[in-house]
Scaffold this motif. Structure first.
Motif, short mmCIF file in Angstrom:
data_model
loop_
_atom_site.label_atom_id
_atom_site.label_comp_id
_atom_site.label_asym_id
_atom_site.label_seq_id
_atom_site.Cartn_x
_atom_site.Cartn_y
_atom_site.Cartn_z
N ARG A 164 22.62 51.98 -5.16
CA ARG A 164 24.06 52.24 -5.21
C ARG A 164 24.84 51.14 -4.50
N GLN A 165 24.35 50.73 -3.35
CA GLN A 165 25.03 49.67 -2.61
C GLN A 165 24.96 48.34 -3.34
N ARG A 166 23.84 48.10 -4.02
CA ARG A 166 23.71 46.85 -4.78
C ARG A 166 24.73 46.80 -5.90
N ARG A 167 24.95 47.93 -6.55
CA ARG A 167 25.95 47.98 -7.62
C ARG A 167 27.36 47.78 -7.09
N GLN A 168 27.57 48.16 -5.84
CA GLN A 168 28.88 47.98 -5.23
C GLN A 168 29.07 46.56 -4.69
N GLY A 169 28.04 45.73 -4.87
CA GLY A 169 28.14 44.34 -4.46
C GLY A 169 27.72 44.07 -3.04
N TYR A 170 27.05 45.02 -2.42
CA TYR A 170 26.62 44.82 -1.04
C TYR A 170 25.10 44.91 -0.94
N ASP A 171 24.50 43.88 -0.39
CA ASP A 171 23.05 43.86 -0.17
C ASP A 171 22.79 44.19 1.29
#
Length: 749
Positions: free
Chosen positions: A112-119
């Motif tokens: 979910r965080q990856r999709r939001q642009g945060y690794d």
């Protein structure tokens, strides 16, 4: 692959390969358990980065080392909670199942965080992550190797610590039956030993080894977590730099690790170094130095009726007790890391009330993830070490107050309202999540009283003068520095001018000073009030003061020596650095005194905490092993009771099987019912010595005794009055040593 990449890879592989090979050489057969725990921590840490990476978003490593503790905390506490409310059984399957479920949730969070642009992984700072892993492995290996030279769960309070672990290994419910009070449950802060058992079950290892491994595991965290926190504080202070200064965060972080987990106090410098040197120069007899002296100074030298305790982590790690305050070190360091991460986030992202609206502002303040996580940790401290709940509730409150002064621009009404609301929120969350423990726990304290005794000024100066002076010099210099640049002077403007790492160092340092001062004013009453009134209060408060002082000193030395331009402050910092490094000599002295010839790997004994039974309890070892191997569950095994810190209760401690009554003073502290304990002591003697069969049967039924153990302690205590014939007639003799008079009777029911 480019030559530069190949070279860099080789440079990374060599130290890692060396440490792995060294661990196999030094730890011998124990290395498999060591590797298992290291890899388990690594896997849990990687999985937990989906949570930790958000909480520690402002850290260069995104909380990589903290993530190991975050995952252990979440999975361990959730397991305990569900077992305590009787939803699940405390089994290996439960531990593995809940951990696996946590892993699945983290995978979804990560995606979910990856999709939001945060690794949430620290991809951009892998060099730092690698360095931290090497450091963690090396320190973990160092302490584990040392533990193998004195592995016995014997002496001081190790019977209690190890016995708690064995009792929980046997129990499918929590709290487990008190191994020294078979008619009740454990009435103590057993959370630390619980986490050791949780990791033992989760890793499929044996408690005989993990008793020692847990304390070395904590010792490793006591080094790398201060390293990570102070590394970030230094990085935030100096910003982007080039040249040799790029290494300063790592150097300062390493110094913080030394200060918290390796260093001693100035008592060592004065009494083990300076005074003996003076005596030698004068031609006088040189005074001997025993490393526990640094923890038993006030009340002992000079000898007065005000005996106190002022221990610190290095002493704990050397001694080897697995107490509540020791295991909780990694959790309090996590809390401090969360508070600093929260401070960074608030100062960087919180807009004014007017810009975001009153309702949104309040919701944001009350739903800060770091504060919610801190509240949950504080709740857990009720169960892992209650003293730390009180201490760190105040530390958390102080941090919140300071940040509210800054964020609310000195508006007293809003500051009071927001701070009060957050204090209530934190207290409420902390209270609710720990109800399964507190509803079954009976307090061991009897109120607070004004201190009747006080430490001598020179004793306070020797023990805590160095960190106190360093803290006060830093605070005063900081105030003077910032006030000079302020046109309109006020508390708000002063605090706003102070950068976040400086402010956090001030908070830790001032809180530590307060913790040292409190036992000089008041103490918490308990059963030790006669002659040792301040002991427990000073012990628990100054232990945490030492931890916060350690990180504060490391940062302050960097701040004054490198950043500040005034020569007098640089000189003070240099002196502080020399003295701090000098106290690290305590590590070498204590290791040599306690562990012996550690430079000779052939002297390594192994991690088995029960191996001492073969030599120290020759008459009883066979019977104890029989019980451990053949008895399931927690039936009551009667053995002779004795005084605390004695060899009595070796059976219950080594097997986890409950007995009617164990160490007297400990149960007095936990139960505070002397009449009951005296009655039990008398009735145990009746069973072993009486010829009144009816009375003995009555007592056996009263205490639901399943086995009676007769060995060395029973023969020593009851002597000729021991009624062997009567005991043997009570049931079947299921174990008898042909070489000794040791036997076990299984009661017929």
């Amino acid at each position: 692959m480019k030559p530069e990449m190949i070279k860099k890879t080789i440079i990374r592989v060599i130290p890692a390969a060396f440490l792995v090979a060294l661990s196999a050489f030094l730890l011998k057969g124990d290395v498999w358990t060591f590797w298992t725990w290291y890899l388990l921590a690594g896997v849990l840490g990687i999985v937990g980065m989906a949570v930790t990476g958000r909480l520690f978003r402002g850290f260069a490593d995104k909380g990589w080392m903290f993530s190991k503790v975050v995952s252990i905390t979440i999975t361990g506490f959730l397991t305990w909670f569900l077992v305590s409310i009787r939803i699940l059984k405390f089994t290996t399957v439960t531990c593995v199942g809940i951990t696996a479920a946590f892993g699945v949730v983290c995978i979804f969070l990560y995606e979910r965080q990856r999709r939001q642009g945060y690794d949430c992984l620290p991809i951009e700072n892998l060099d730092l992550v690698y360095a931290e892993e090497i450091l963690f492995f090396a320190v973990f290996l160092l302490w584990t190797y040392l533990a193998g030279f004195h592995p016995a769960a014997h002496g001081t309070e190790k019977f209690m610590d190890y016995g708690f672990m064995e009792a929980m290994m046997r129990s499918k419910t929590l709290p487990a039956t008190d191994l020294w009070y078979s008619q009740g449950k454990i009435n103590y802060y057993y959370g630390g030993q619980y986490f050791a058992v949780f990791l033992t079950k989760l890793s499929g290892t044996k408690v005989e080894l993990t008793y020692n491994l847990m304390r070395t595991f904590v010792a490793a965290f006591a080094f790398v977590l201060p390293f990570s926190l102070v590394h970030q504080m230094t990085l935030d202070m100096q910003g982007r730099v080039s040249g040799w200064k790029k290494n300063l965060p790592s150097i300062t972080g390493f110094l913080a690790g030394l200060a918290v987990s390796i260093a001693g106090n100035m008592h060592y410098v004065v009494y083990a170094q300076i005074i003996p040197l003076i005596q030698k120069l004068k031609g006088e007899e040189v005074s001997s130095y025993w490393f526990p002296d640094a923890t038993r100074y006030i009340g002992f030298n000079p000898d007065v009726p005000d005996k106190t305790i002022h221990e610190f982590p290095c002493y704990s790690f050397v001694l080897g007790d697995l107490h509540a305050h020791v295991v909780n070190i990694m959790f309090v360091l996590l809390l401090l890391g969360l508070l600093y991460a929260w401070m960074k986030k608030v100062r960087n992202t919180t807009p004014s009330v007017e810009k975001q609206g009153r309702k949104k502002f309040w919701m944001k303040q009350l739903l800060m993830p770091q504060i919610l996580a801190a509240a949950m940790l504080l709740g857990m401290f009720h169960w892992t070490n209650y003293w730390d709940f009180v201490i760190y509730y105040v530390v958390t409150g102080g941090t919140v107050l300071f940040m509210n002064i800054i964020c609310l621009k000195g508006d007293i009404r809003r500051i009071a309202a927001v701070t009060a609301a957050q204090a209530v929120e934190i207290f409420a969350i902390a209270t609710v999540i720990i109800l399964p423990f507190t509803l079954q726990f009976t307090t061991m304290v009897q109120g607070v009283r004004l201190a009747q005794n006080h430490s001598l000024p020179h004793q306070l100066l020797i023990l805590w003068g160095l960190p106190t002076v360093m803290t006060l010099v830093f605070v005063i210099s900081l105030i003077v520095e910032k006030l000079k640049g302020l046109e309109h002077k006020s508390l708000y403007r002063l605090m706003k001018a102070v950068r976040t790492p400086d402010l956090f160092a001030v908070i830790m340092g001032l809180c530590a000073i307060g913790l040292v001062a409190i036992p000089e004013l008041v103490y918490v009453r308990d059963i030790y009030e006669n002659g040792n009134a301040r002991a427990n209060t000073m012990f628990k408060l100054t232990y945490q003061a030492y931890i916060m002082f350690g990180m504060t000193m490391a940062y302050v030395i960097f701040r004054l020596l490198i950043v500040n331009r005034k020569k007098i402050l640089k000189a003070i910092a240099a002196i502080g650095l020399v003295l701090l490094l000098w106290t690290c000599g305590y590590f070498g002295r204590s290791v040599n005194s306690w562990f012996g010839q550690v430079l000779d790997p052939s002297q390594y004994k192994g991690l088995n905490a029960t191996a001492f039974l073969e030599t120290d309890y020759v008459e009883d070892v066979g019977a104890i092993k029989w019980l451990k191997e053949n008895i399931e569950g927690s039936p009551v095994v009667l053995e002779a009771n004795g005084d605390s810190y004695s060899e009595y209760e070796r059976v219950s401690a080594m097997t986890g099987l409950p007995t009617v009554m164990g160490w007297y003073v400990h149960e007095w502290l936990w139960r505070n019912d002397v009449a009951d304990l005296n009655e039990k002591s008398g009735e145990i003697e009746t069973i072993y010595t009486s010829t009144d069969t009816a009375r003995i049967q009555e007592l056996i039924e009263k205490y639901d005794i399943s086995y009676i153990f007769v060995g060395s302690c029973e023969r020593e205590k009851y002597g000729e009055n021991l009624n062997n014939a009567g005991l043997e007639s009570l049931g079947e003799i299921v174990y008898q040593d042909p070489d000794y008079e040791t036997y076990i009777v299984k009661i017929e029911k």
